[in-house]
Design an enzyme around this catalytic site. Structure first.
Site, mmCIF file in Angstrom:
data_model
loop_
_atom_site.group_PDB
_atom_site.id
_atom_site.type_symbol
_atom_site.label_atom_id
_atom_site.label_comp_id
_atom_site.label_asym_id
_atom_site.label_seq_id
_atom_site.Cartn_x
_atom_site.Cartn_y
_atom_site.Cartn_z
ATOM 1 N N CYS A 70 40.754 -11.063 45.754
ATOM 2 C CA CYS A 70 40.052 -10.016 45.019
ATOM 3 C C CYS A 70 40.648 -8.638 45.319
ATOM 4 O O CYS A 70 40.713 -8.233 46.484
ATOM 5 C CB CYS A 70 38.565 -10.024 45.377
ATOM 6 N N CYS A 73 38.152 -6.047 47.290
ATOM 7 C CA CYS A 73 37.751 -6.215 48.686
ATOM 8 C C CYS A 73 38.630 -5.324 49.568
ATOM 9 O O CYS A 73 39.739 -4.950 49.170
ATOM 10 C CB CYS A 73 37.901 -7.677 49.107
ATOM 11 N N HIS A 116 31.836 -8.867 48.959
ATOM 12 C CA HIS A 116 32.251 -9.502 47.708
ATOM 13 C C HIS A 116 31.134 -10.325 47.076
ATOM 14 O O HIS A 116 31.062 -10.439 45.846
ATOM 15 C CB HIS A 116 33.466 -10.404 47.967
ATOM 16 N N ASN A 156 29.195 -3.425 34.129
ATOM 17 C CA ASN A 156 29.159 -4.717 33.470
ATOM 18 C C ASN A 156 28.987 -5.763 34.559
ATOM 19 O O ASN A 156 29.763 -5.788 35.520
ATOM 20 C CB ASN A 156 30.472 -5.000 32.727
ATOM 21 N N HIS A 167 33.692 -9.056 42.108
ATOM 22 C CA HIS A 167 33.214 -8.121 43.125
ATOM 23 C C HIS A 167 32.224 -7.119 42.495
ATOM 24 O O HIS A 167 32.437 -6.658 41.372
ATOM 25 C CB HIS A 167 34.394 -7.358 43.716
ATOM 26 N N HIS A 169 30.923 -4.072 41.141
ATOM 27 C CA HIS A 169 31.571 -2.801 40.815
ATOM 28 C C HIS A 169 31.136 -2.338 39.444
ATOM 29 O O HIS A 169 30.571 -3.090 38.647
ATOM 30 C CB HIS A 169 33.097 -2.941 40.843
ATOM 31 N N GLN A 171 32.209 1.047 36.378
ATOM 32 C CA GLN A 171 33.310 1.865 35.896
ATOM 33 C C GLN A 171 32.799 3.219 35.421
ATOM 34 O O GLN A 171 31.596 3.397 35.204
ATOM 35 C CB GLN A 171 34.045 1.163 34.750
#
Length: 352
Positions: A70, A73, A116, A156, A167, A169, A171
């Protein structure tokens, strides 16, 4: 909050946001990366009046890597990622495969936690507050770029949404124009103000929703409700009670209460479909006033706009998704299978 800005090997900016003021962030990106080259271009549709970002370089972006590869991470030993340090609280960095770049805006990735296997709903209130502070700081910084007119923070969540990295996250898109969705709101805002002799449409909507049966949860400074005309099977709008145009204008009382209210909302979303179901896929989208001129919306100022978050899932029932088919995709006329009143009732039922 401590903020530390650095650069990745290809020149992109990376920023650490730490809970502790004594955090030291001096790790160097050891990857042999060439400078990022993008082909992002914004084209305007003369018939619809909207814009499309053409970004062919995104075809080669990272797609569903295994957990031990990933890129979000922390770096560990010889396993090097987008984050050079071996740990972090919250990290923001320029997207390696941006939809918008240069004169066409900017795209950033926001990593909520180094864990993660976590999700936003797993964060502590302190961690969620740090994410809010990072969103606010990035909104401020990006708003000062000459190419940026609107800042959009979003998450999303879930493969069903189209997420390619597991992971936790989100944007941030910094657009060089006012987005079509926001322009629709501003036009409705201007028309309502003119028709009512100065009333604010957002205030009227919030007052109406608070008096109805679709309220999901309330705090002293925030209220969440399923809107009367919800487009999605389960859709919740989260508003501060005091109207403000953007994240920068939230006062400390609202900022302090936000983590508790938002985390509860996310946890209810994960319980909508019962135990044993996979995590609920969702999109969480902050709507902020544009930073550009609003001369196209006569009589409207930035202060007339109301900051709010829209949270919705494309799952309509266990094992079934809501697809945007002919009416939705072809004509932008949504058909919702779940009555908003029933959706609100279900979200109240699953309170922790």
């Amino acid at each position: 909050m401590k903020k530390t800005s650095t650069r990745l090997a290809d020149g992109r900016e990376l920023i650490y946001y730490d809970l502790k003021d004594d955090a030291v962030r001096d790790a160097v990106d050891r990857r042999p990366l060439e400078r990022t080259v993008t082909t992002s271009e914004v084209r305007h549709d003369p018939l619809l009046g909207d814009a499309v970002a053409i970004a062919s370089h995104r075809q080669g972006r990272t797609y569903h890597p295994p957990a031990d590869e990933c890129p979000l991470c922390p770096s560990q030993g010889d396993r090097l990622s987008e984050i050079p340090d071996s740990s972090y609280d919250v990290v923001v960095f320029e997207n390696r495969f941006p939809s918008l770049a240069g004169d066409s805006g900017r795209c950033e990735v926001v990593c909520f936690t180094s864990d993660h296997n976590a999700s936003f709903a797993d964060l502590t209130e302190e961690q969620a507050r740090l994410v809010l502070d990072a969103w606010t700081d990035r909104t401020s910084e990006l708003s000062h770029l000459s190419s940026v007119e609107q800042v959009f923070c979003f998450e999303n969540r879930g493969a069903e949404i189209g997420v390619t990295l597991g992971h936790p996250h989100g944007q941030i898109y910094a657009y060089p124009f006012t987005t079509p969705r926001t322009a629709l709101m501003l036009r409705s805002l201007a028309a309502h103000k003119d028709a009512t002799g100065g009333e604010n449409l957002f205030d009227s909507v919030l007052e109406s929703e608070l008096a109805d049966e679709r309220v999901v949860l309330e705090g002293e400074h925030w209220v969440a409700f399923v809107p009367y005309s919800a487009h999605w099977p389960y859709e919740v709008h989260l508003y501060p009670r005091r109207r403000v145009p953007d994240l920068l204008a939230l006062d400390e009382a609202a900022r302090s209460e936000f983590p508790k209210v938002y985390l509860e909302l996310l946890r209810r979303f994960d319980r909508i479909f019962g135990d044993g179901e996979p995590p609920t896929p969702y999109i969480a989208a902050w709507h902020q006033a544009p930073f550009g001129q609003l001369e196209d919306f006569e009589g409207v100022t930035r202060d007339d706009f109301a900051l709010h978050l829209e949270l919705f899932t494309i799952r309509r029932t266990s094992g079934k998704l809501k697809f945007l088919a002919g009416s939705e995709s072809g004509m932008s006329v949504f058909i919702n299978d779940v009555p908003p009143e029933r959706a609100a009732q279900r979200l109240r039922e699953v309170a922790s």
